[in-house]
Design a protein around this motif. Structure first.
Motif, PDB file in Angstrom:
ATOM      1  N   SER A  48      50.286  44.840  56.817  1.00  0.00           N
ATOM      2  CA  SER A  48      49.707  44.738  56.382  1.00  0.00           C
ATOM      3  C   SER A  48      48.945  45.916  56.488  1.00  0.00           C
ATOM      4  CB  SER A  48      48.773  43.718  56.637  1.00  0.00           C
ATOM      5  OG  SER A  48      48.709  43.325  58.151  1.00  0.00           O
ATOM      6  N   TRP A  50      44.497  47.814  56.310  1.00  0.00           N
ATOM      7  CA  TRP A  50      42.796  47.587  55.968  1.00  0.00           C
ATOM      8  C   TRP A  50      42.191  48.734  54.452  1.00  0.00           C
ATOM      9  CZ3 TRP A  50      39.212  44.070  57.132  1.00  0.00           C
ATOM     10  CH2 TRP A  50      39.370  43.632  58.075  1.00  0.00           C
ATOM     11  N   ILE A  51      41.797  48.091  53.500  1.00  0.00           N
ATOM     12  CA  ILE A  51      41.270  49.093  53.011  1.00  0.00           C
ATOM     13  C   ILE A  51      39.839  49.619  53.072  1.00  0.00           C
ATOM     14  CG2 ILE A  51      39.984  49.311  49.692  1.00  0.00           C
ATOM     15  CD1 ILE A  51      43.365  49.237  50.511  1.00  0.00           C
ATOM     16  N   GLN A  60      41.393  42.975  54.059  1.00  0.00           N
ATOM     17  CA  GLN A  60      42.939  43.202  53.951  1.00  0.00           C
ATOM     18  C   GLN A  60      43.538  43.431  52.639  1.00  0.00           C
ATOM     19  OE1 GLN A  60      43.132  41.484  57.616  1.00  0.00           O
ATOM     20  NE2 GLN A  60      44.252  43.062  58.138  1.00  0.00           N
ATOM     21  N   PHE A  68      53.744  48.579  49.901  1.00  0.00           N
ATOM     22  CA  PHE A  68      52.830  49.396  50.861  1.00  0.00           C
ATOM     23  C   PHE A  68      51.754  50.503  50.618  1.00  0.00           C
ATOM     24  CE2 PHE A  68      49.563  49.656  54.611  1.00  0.00           C
ATOM     25  CZ  PHE A  68      49.062  48.165  53.567  1.00  0.00           C
ATOM     26  N   ARG A  71      51.012  50.776  46.744  1.00  0.00           N
ATOM     27  CA  ARG A  71      50.031  50.242  46.509  1.00  0.00           C
ATOM     28  C   ARG A  71      48.232  50.610  47.566  1.00  0.00           C
ATOM     29  NH1 ARG A  71      48.421  43.478  48.231  1.00  0.00           N
ATOM     30  NH2 ARG A  71      47.305  43.543  46.066  1.00  0.00           N
ATOM     31  N   SER A  72      48.291  50.426  49.081  1.00  0.00           N
ATOM     32  CA  SER A  72      46.779  51.076  49.294  1.00  0.00           C
ATOM     33  C   SER A  72      46.351  52.408  48.918  1.00  0.00           C
ATOM     34  CB  SER A  72      47.769  51.067  50.640  1.00  0.00           C
ATOM     35  OG  SER A  72      46.318  51.324  52.154  1.00  0.00           O
ATOM     36  N   GLU A  73      46.992  53.299  48.440  1.00  0.00           N
ATOM     37  CA  GLU A  73      46.818  54.407  48.362  1.00  0.00           C
ATOM     38  C   GLU A  73      46.093  54.525  46.282  1.00  0.00           C
ATOM     39  OE1 GLU A  73      48.057  59.108  47.050  1.00  0.00           O
ATOM     40  OE2 GLU A  73      49.289  57.836  48.293  1.00  0.00           O
ATOM     41  N   GLN A  76      42.526  52.189  46.979  1.00  0.00           N
ATOM     42  CA  GLN A  76      41.739  53.353  47.837  1.00  0.00           C
ATOM     43  C   GLN A  76      41.208  54.250  46.825  1.00  0.00           C
ATOM     44  OE1 GLN A  76      41.082  53.183  51.285  1.00  0.00           O
ATOM     45  NE2 GLN A  76      39.067  53.418  50.325  1.00  0.00           N
ATOM     46  N   ASP A 122      48.922  39.221  50.232  1.00  0.00           N
ATOM     47  CA  ASP A 122      47.278  38.779  50.372  1.00  0.00           C
ATOM     48  C   ASP A 122      46.434  37.968  50.647  1.00  0.00           C
ATOM     49  OD1 ASP A 122      47.322  41.443  49.937  1.00  0.00           O
ATOM     50  OD2 ASP A 122      46.500  41.163  47.445  1.00  0.00           O
TER      51      ASP A 122
END
Length: 548
Positions: A48, A50-51, A60, A68, A71-73, A76, A122
């Protein structure tokens, strides 16, 4: 000292002072760590993270370890574009966050633009169902986007600028106050040292206990001054670093630099704080050891006229060994704390270290013997720093003594290192008192009674002089004729002296005795040998091969 800690506390309080709701939220160090994972875990492990928006945490997300980062990038970048479009809209434009169902999964749109799909990972992260998780994300986005837009308005920027100016002025005032306190502290220390030196000039010679106490107090002041200096530097760094860091978090345009700076510097910062704290702890421990020794001596609990000189050597030895041991302990503790601050689990490390310690102890039995024998040498006061000893066929002044080895400086200036386990029999020439053992050869033809009386007179006169009275502990003993030798009559004299003073006393006594014997006409004999010749044999002894 109170002002010093107050200044440091004030610099830290800058980061937690109450500000309006529009100000920055400063994340703590542990909250900025990257998604936790272990290199040997499977790729399907869920992690996990944070955004962020303007350096502020929003919500989160969770995904497998391989998916991950992508997906996070992606989330963001989309949030950044959505935010830029929203911030350029009129001031009173509301933000519209919608949750739509696509393929039985909630999908979040912001002002008609797709942001993300809420997954079961999530929801599991929040320990709720998928719909509830999506609604939580929606509420967070609505509130934070409106707050971010409000922060970019001119009135809000002016308010934040006022707060930044106030923090800057506070930083300057506290920094100048801390600097002034440091200068006064250094000036007071120099004045104290100068006053102490002046007192020593008018109080010379001083008793041994006062000399030791003065030395210990001076060393204690030096250690405390060094610890203060490090704390002053740490306080200045905390004031300017903490204040500047907080100012970066006040404005939405610089808050991203705040997070990036904290993320990049958190590990060096932790290690730096641990190193400085360890160094300060060592210095304070040194000062505490000197303070304890000074108090012990001042109480005169173990001080007697015969042990006053010896006490100085023992205090120096115990102080040095204790400081070495505490240094090793503090360095070890600091190393473990540094590992913990880096997120390393030290429990397996300690378990492995215990096994390694057993193996090393078996392989280094000589070191263990050195340590045990060194401890017994110090405990039993066999010798100490400043003693003159003989070990086997070597001897000299003890310059260094610890649990592992003893270092001697001989008469030729050579430094001799002896492992403590090799010291079996030691002769201490300066423990508590010494003795000048003099053998004086007198010719057989001299008047023995007159020579003995002259030697006793010279010894008594020397003992009554102020210069030598402090070094000679008891009246000299003229033991009488010790032996008949090839150099004549050997008269033995014993003079009990202060430790290490036997050689000075013996040299002066020999000089005076030589002058007195010359004036009395008594000669100091030299090696003699008598040859007896038989007269009958000498008459019949052939000369040059012929008989007379």
């Amino acid at each position: 000292m109170r002002f010093q800690f107050l200044a440091i506390a004030s610099s830290m309080a800058i980061g937690v002072v109450s500000v309006p709701k529009a100000t920055a939220q400063i994340p703590f160090l542990p909250q900025l760590q990257a998604p936790s994972s272990v290199s040997n875990d499977s790729d399907n492990r869920v992690v996990s993270g944070w955004i962020y928006l303007d350096g502020r945490r929003l919500f989160q997300i969770a995904a497998t370890r391989t998916n991950f980062p992508e997906r996070s990038e992606d989330i963001q970048n989309k949030l950044q574009k959505i935010g830029q479009n929203y911030f350029q809209s009129p001031a009173k434009t509301p933000v519209k966050v919608e949750v739509r169902q696509v393929n039985e999964l909630p999908v979040i749109y912001v002002n008609g633009q797709y942001l993300m799909t809420v997954t079961s990972e999530d929801a599991a992260l929040r320990q709720v169902d998928v719909s509830t998780s999506a609604n939580q994300v929606k509420e967070s986005l609505e509130e934070d986007l409106q707050q971010a837009k409000q922060e970019r308005q001119t009135p809000s920027l002016i308010d934040q600028g006022k707060i930044a100016a106030g923090i800057g002025v506070t930083m300057v005032i506290i920094s100048l106050g801390l600097y002034g306190w440091q200068r006064r502290s250094q000036k007071d220390l120099k004045h104290s040292i100068a006053s102490q030196t002046e007192k020593e000039l008018f109080n010379y010679p001083k008793p041994a206990d006062q000399v030791i106490t003065t030395q210990l107090n001076q060393r204690q002041q030096q250690h405390l001054q060094e610890a203060k200096r490090q704390l002053f530097q740490l306080g200045q760094a905390g004031i300017w670093g903490g204040g500047s860091f907080f100012i970066l978090g006040l404005f939405p345009y610089t808050r991203g630099f705040q997070v990036a700076l904290l993320t990049a510097a958190q590990f060096p910062l932790r290690l730096g704080v641990v190193c400085i704290a360890t160094y300060v702890a060592i210095r304070l421990t040194y000062a505490l050891i000197d303070r304890f020794a000074s108090t012990l001596i001042s109480s005169r609990a173990f001080l007697t006229p015969e042990s006053s000189e010896r006490l100085q050597l023992r205090v120096s030895t115990f102080s040095g060994v204790t400081k070495s041991i505490t240094t090793v302990i503090w360095v070890g503790v600091g190393f473990l704390i540094a590992l913990v601050s880096l997120g390393i689990d030290i429990v397996p490390l300690l378990a492995g270290a215990s096994l390694v310690g057993v193996a090393v102890s078996l392989a280094s039995q000589n070191l263990i013997k050195d340590a045990i024998n060194g401890f017994l040498i110090i405990l039993e006061d066999q010798y100490a720093l400043g003693d003159v000893i003989n070990v086997g066929n070597v001897g000299g002044l003890v310059e260094n003594l610890n649990l592992r080895m003893t270092q001697l400086r001989d008469s030729e200036g050579r430094l001799i290192t002896i492992p403590n386990s090799e010291i079996k029999v030691v002769a201490n020439l300066s423990s508590r008192w010494s003795r000048a053992d003099l053998t004086i050869p007198i010719a057989y033809q001299a008047d023995t009674e007159e020579a003995l009386k002259l030697i006793a007179t010279i010894a008594e006169r020397m003992n009554q002089e102020m210069q030598w009275q402090s070094q000679i502990l008891e009246p000299p003993q003229v033991l009488g004729i010790d032996q008949f030798g090839d150099r004549g009559l050997i008269i033995r004299v014993w003079i009990k002296t202060q430790p290490l003073k036997q050689w000075d006393v013996a040299r002066e006594f020999r000089r005076r005795l030589k002058v007195a014997l010359d004036e009395a006409g008594i000669s100091i004999s030299v090696p003699q040998q008598a040859i007896w010749v038989n007269d009958d044999q000498s008459l019949n002894f052939p000369s040059n091969g012929k008989t007379n």
